[in-house]
Design an enzyme around this catalytic site. Structure first.
Site, PDB file in Angstrom:
ATOM      1  N   GLY A 156       2.227   2.550   6.103  1.00 49.74           N
ATOM      2  CA  GLY A 156       3.162   1.300   6.324  1.00 49.74           C
ATOM      3  C   GLY A 156       3.730   2.576   7.458  1.00 49.74           C
ATOM      4  N   GLU A 190       5.388  -3.482   1.024  1.00 58.03           N
ATOM      5  CA  GLU A 190       5.835  -3.014   0.262  1.00 58.03           C
ATOM      6  C   GLU A 190       4.962  -1.675  -0.511  1.00 58.03           C
ATOM      7  OE1 GLU A 190       8.345  -3.801  -1.335  1.00 58.03           O
ATOM      8  OE2 GLU A 190       8.589  -6.220  -1.709  1.00 58.03           O
ATOM      9  N   GLY A 199       0.643  -0.797   0.050  1.00 56.46           N
ATOM     10  CA  GLY A 199      -0.290  -0.430   0.118  1.00 56.46           C
ATOM     11  C   GLY A 199       0.899   1.399  -0.243  1.00 56.46           C
ATOM     12  N   SER A 200       0.318   2.009   0.024  1.00 56.90           N
ATOM     13  CA  SER A 200       1.226   3.741   0.653  1.00 56.90           C
ATOM     14  C   SER A 200       1.925   4.173   1.846  1.00 56.90           C
ATOM     15  CB  SER A 200       0.029   4.689   0.599  1.00 56.90           C
ATOM     16  OG  SER A 200      -0.091   4.525   2.277  1.00 56.90           O
ATOM     17  N   CYS A 212       2.786  -0.052  -8.905  1.00 56.78           N
ATOM     18  CA  CYS A 212       3.917   0.690  -8.103  1.00 56.78           C
ATOM     19  C   CYS A 212       5.641   0.708  -8.661  1.00 56.78           C
ATOM     20  CB  CYS A 212       4.098  -0.453  -6.927  1.00 56.78           C
ATOM     21  SG  CYS A 212       4.231  -2.202  -7.230  1.00 56.78           S
TER      22      CYS A 212
END
Length: 515
Positions: free
Chosen positions: A247, A264, A242-243, A298
């Site tokens: 994180g 990730e 995700g963003s 991404c």
């Protein structure tokens, strides 16, 4: 009226695909979580959504399954993954079509995503016979030192909408052969693909015949579900895609209980085009890297540094490519760029382009498309932006098809610009100069987890470890030795002599028998 008719058609198509995949109607019609297709913006189904309590119950079930599964020999665990790969092969076209409907990917990308799932299953089956440790040199005679690897526990997997099923498979196939169980929280924007994948996995389990209940569980819902996965001590590993903001929010909570993490996160990926580059090759690679998946990967190419001697030629070619690329319904064969996932994504794109213009950028494209045909959906022409320098907006990741292009004069400048952003996921260089290529791959070159030469910044082949550095999270998934993150290591020393020498020559002789 045409848009309303198409919306009805896409909802019916979705239900037909789910039926062909074997998803029971009572699992996809009456729930509280609504699925919408970005193709039309209309609702296409509903699934049950849970909260903290139901997530904890799922974790308890998965933990019980782990206690059984960890004792199953690894090659036998690989057999389950092999059967799952067979189910994916049989259902490839239907699952890919569902990915297209729910995530908005063009047909070839939907098929490619399911192929990634199949490929990681193949990789994991081989891995199930190669979970090796080392025999280590020991300084003590009559001793042997070695390392062994053991299953870790429940693995929590949190995935994003842009790869709604492949990223789960990267984690699941490896985690399963390593002896772990799984609890999967898919994106709220793509619940139906998760439901279909769960059904296919259950079919593989039924054929396998002896897997414990709760080996892999899907928990649908929002932040409450994700929070329960993060907080529960039985979840030994959390793999989250995700963003960067996500994180940062969950990392301290996981660190507080010393949980294993695979993050990730975002990527503000760059490519460098050098004077010796093949521009024909570069244009083809840049076009897909910047516009594929509507800029919602991404590893999407977002920054391009072009040597001043080839800048004008390359920009002319890129303008032609960005102007000519087909934007439309991703189910149509001619389409290369589908919709953005929702209105928020389109709004972020528009704001970024406004900021770029204010900073002196010259924008080609970026306007909304197909609003008359799909008024509730958000299509946009990919944007090519000539920037005078790397400004604040260029250093910020915008999850949309925007490519910022800047000139550079010498190689050191290009490397500095490439590396001076917060993210460090993926990068590439286009050059036929061996020294430039090797410097780019060296310790003084790209600071990203993925660094490519004469291809775009994609990291899609599952044989390599996928992941990045800095604000991209530092995690690694898929191939190489990424499997080690899903296991715990034990160092073992065995004394097969009658002596007891201590390491480093330490002497500790306790008198015995009263002497």
């Amino acid at each position: 009226m045409a848009a309303q008719t198409l919306a009805g058609d896409i909802a019916r198509d979705t239900q037909d695909i789910l039926a062909r995949l074997g998803v029971a109607p009572n699992r996809r019609l009456d729930g509280a979580l609504e699925a919408r297709s970005p193709i039309t913006g209309e609702a296409i189904g509903r699934v049950d959504a849970g909260g903290a309590a139901s997530t904890k119950a799922a974790i308890a079930c998965a933990d019980a399954a782990f206690l059984v599964w960890r004792n199953v020999p690894a090659p036998r665990r690989g057999e389950l993954v092999r059967l799952f790969g067979e189910e994916l092969r049989r259902a490839k076209s239907e699952l890919a079509a569902l990915v297209t409907i729910e995530a908005g990917k063009i047909r070839s990308e939907g098929l490619g995503e399911v192929q990634e799932m199949i490929d990681i299953c193949d990789f994991a089956v081989g891995l199930s016979r190669q979970l090796y440790g080392l025999t280590l040199a020991t300084e003590r005679p009559g001793h042997r030192m070695m390392e062994t690897w053991h299953p870790l526990g429940v693995a929590g997997v949190i995935t994003s909408f842009n790869f709604p099923v492949a990223v789960w498979a990267w984690n699941a196939a490896i985690a399963l052969v390593c002896g772990n169980s799984l609890v999967w929280k898919p994106s709220e924007k793509t619940p139906l693909t998760a439901l279909a994948t769960e059904t296919l996995f259950e079919r593989a389990v039924a054929r396998f015949g002896s897997a414990p209940d709760g080996l892999s569980i899907v928990v649908q819902g929002g932040r409450e579900v994700g929070g329960a996965l993060v907080e529960d001590p039985r979840v030994r590993l959390v793999s989250a895609t995700g963003s960067t903001a996500m994180g940062r929010a969950i990392a301290p909570r996981l660190a507080q209980r010393f949980a294993r993490t695979i993050f990730e996160l975002g990527g503000n990926n760059a490519a460098v085009v050098c004077p010796s580059a093949s521009l024909d090759l570069a244009v083809r690679a840049i076009a897909f890297a910047a516009m594929g998946t509507a800029g919602q990967r991404c590893t999407t190419l977002r920054r391009l540094f072009v040597h001043e001697t080839v800048y004008d030629d390359l920009m002319a070619r890129l303008r032609a490519a960005f102007t000519a690329v087909s934007v439309g319904d991703p189910r149509e064969d001619a389409t290369l760029v589908g919709p953005l996932i929702d209105e928020d994504a389109y709004g972020a794109m528009r704001r970024a382009l406004d900021d770029a213009r204010m900073a002196g950028g010259v924008v080609v494209g970026g306007e909304r498309a197909l609003a008359d045909r799909f008024p509730a959906a958000f299509y946009a022409r990919p944007a090519l932006v000539a920037m005078p320098e790397q400004t604040a907006i260029v250093k910020q990741e915008t999850f949309a098809p925007i490519l910022y292009v800047m000139k550079y004069r010498d190689f050191d400048e290009a490397m500095r610009l490439q590396n001076e952003v917060a993210h460090g996921l993926s990068s590439s260089i286009f050059t036929n100069d061996m020294r430039e290529a090797e410097r780019f791959l060296s310790a003084e070159g790209s600071d990203c987890g993925i660094a490519n030469v004469n291809i775009g910044p994609s990291g899609a082949e599952i044989g390599g470890a996928f992941g990045g550095e800095k604000d991209s999270g530092g995690g690694r998934e898929a191939g190489s030795d990424s499997w080690k993150a899903y296991m715990r290591r034990a160092t073992n020393t065995i004394n097969y002599s009658e002596e007891l020498p201590l390491a480093q020559g330490v002497a500790f002789d306790v008198p015995q028998n009263g002497t």
